[in-house]
Enzyme design. Structure first.
Site: not given
Ligand code: CIR
Length: 262
Positions: A25, A67, A72-73, A92, A137, A168, A249, A255
């Site tokens: 993304l 992704d 980390e996300d 995701r 997000r 973020h 990206i 991350c």
């Protein structure tokens, strides 16, 4: 909460990039990264974590989630337990469930966000609190659910706003040490950083605000020499890493790993 040390780690989890990472993304319709370039940046990153003294668990690539290299996300980790998040991007969301079995190998306590959405990139752990950045997000429902999980692990949290158009919260702010924060000009005056010395990246180096303090070193993108100088002038030891491909990206140094003290 008792003061916490969000800089000292001995464990990390990373995930290998799949060739599909080039379709990750991104904001805008510019070209994606080069796969070999991403592999090289990832390799250098793992080496930097290991040199800093971390025992790094390397998970296999997941081509079905372009992704998923950005571990980390979908989760948060603390010495007391892990929290499975609910990523804000539809493509995701499945990454979170995929991490459960891997986290179970390391953590007895695993909590889960069941409603709303939260990306780990919006969560900044400071010594006295955890900042939850609201963004495209991370929504309020998810943030409140996360605050309850954090409380049950013993952590206070506060809400903050991620600047409009910024992916973020941590794209624009990083914790450098017990008393220092690094931000872009947009986040330098926010009240959650009151009491900290806030260093501000040069105006032409916005991407430099995403750095990763690991034990005694701050990992920084090599594309940000002015930020690097600023950190060194404040007596931080830095290590420059290539990040130009992951930047295509919308990613930075925080991350690509989950880090904790076991
Ligand atoms: C995404 O848009 O989700 C990925 N292409 C980049 C995620 C970067 N995550 C982070 O900085 N925490």
């Amino acid at each position: 909460m008792a003061r916490f040390n969000p800089f000292t780690f001995n464990k990390a989890i990373v995930r290998m990039p799949a060739p599909s990472v080039i379709n990750g993304l991104r904001d805008g319709d510019h070209d994606g990264p080069d796969f070999a370039g991403i592999q090289a940046e990832h390799e250098a990153y793992i080496a930097a974590l290991e040199t800093a003294g971390l025992d790094v668990t390397i998970l296999p690539a997941r081509p079905d989630y372009p992704d998923s290299i950005f571990v980390e996300d979908p989760a948060l980790v603390f010495p007391e337990g892990a929290i499975i998040l609910r990523p804000g991007a539809e493509t995701r969301r499945g990454e979170a469930a995929e991490l459960v079995k891997d986290l179970k190998r390391h953590f007895n306590t695993i909590l889960k966000i069941e409603v709303g959405c939260v990306d780990g990139g919006d969560i900044l752990a400071l010594p006295d609190k955890v900042v939850i950045g609201l963004s495209g997000r991370t929504d309020l429902v998810g943030a409140k659910s996360l605050a309850r999980c954090l409380e049950s692990l013993g952590y206070d949290s506060v809400l903050a706003k991620t600047p409009p158009g910024v992916l973020h919260f941590k794209t624009h702010a990083s914790a450098l040490g017990p008393n220092h924060i690094l931000t872009t000009p947009q986040l330098s005056g926010v009240d959650v950083f009151e009491g900290f010395d806030v260093l501000v990246v040069p105006a032409d180096e916005m991407g430099g605000a995403n750095v990763l303090r690991v034990n005694d070193v701050v990992l920084i993108g090599e594309e940000y020499p002015g930020t690097n100088r600023l950190l060194r002038d404040h007596a931080f030891k830095t290590l420059s890493l290539p990040t130009s491909e992951i930047a295509k990206i919308d990613a930075g140094l925080t991350c690509m790993s989950l880090r904790w003290m076991a």
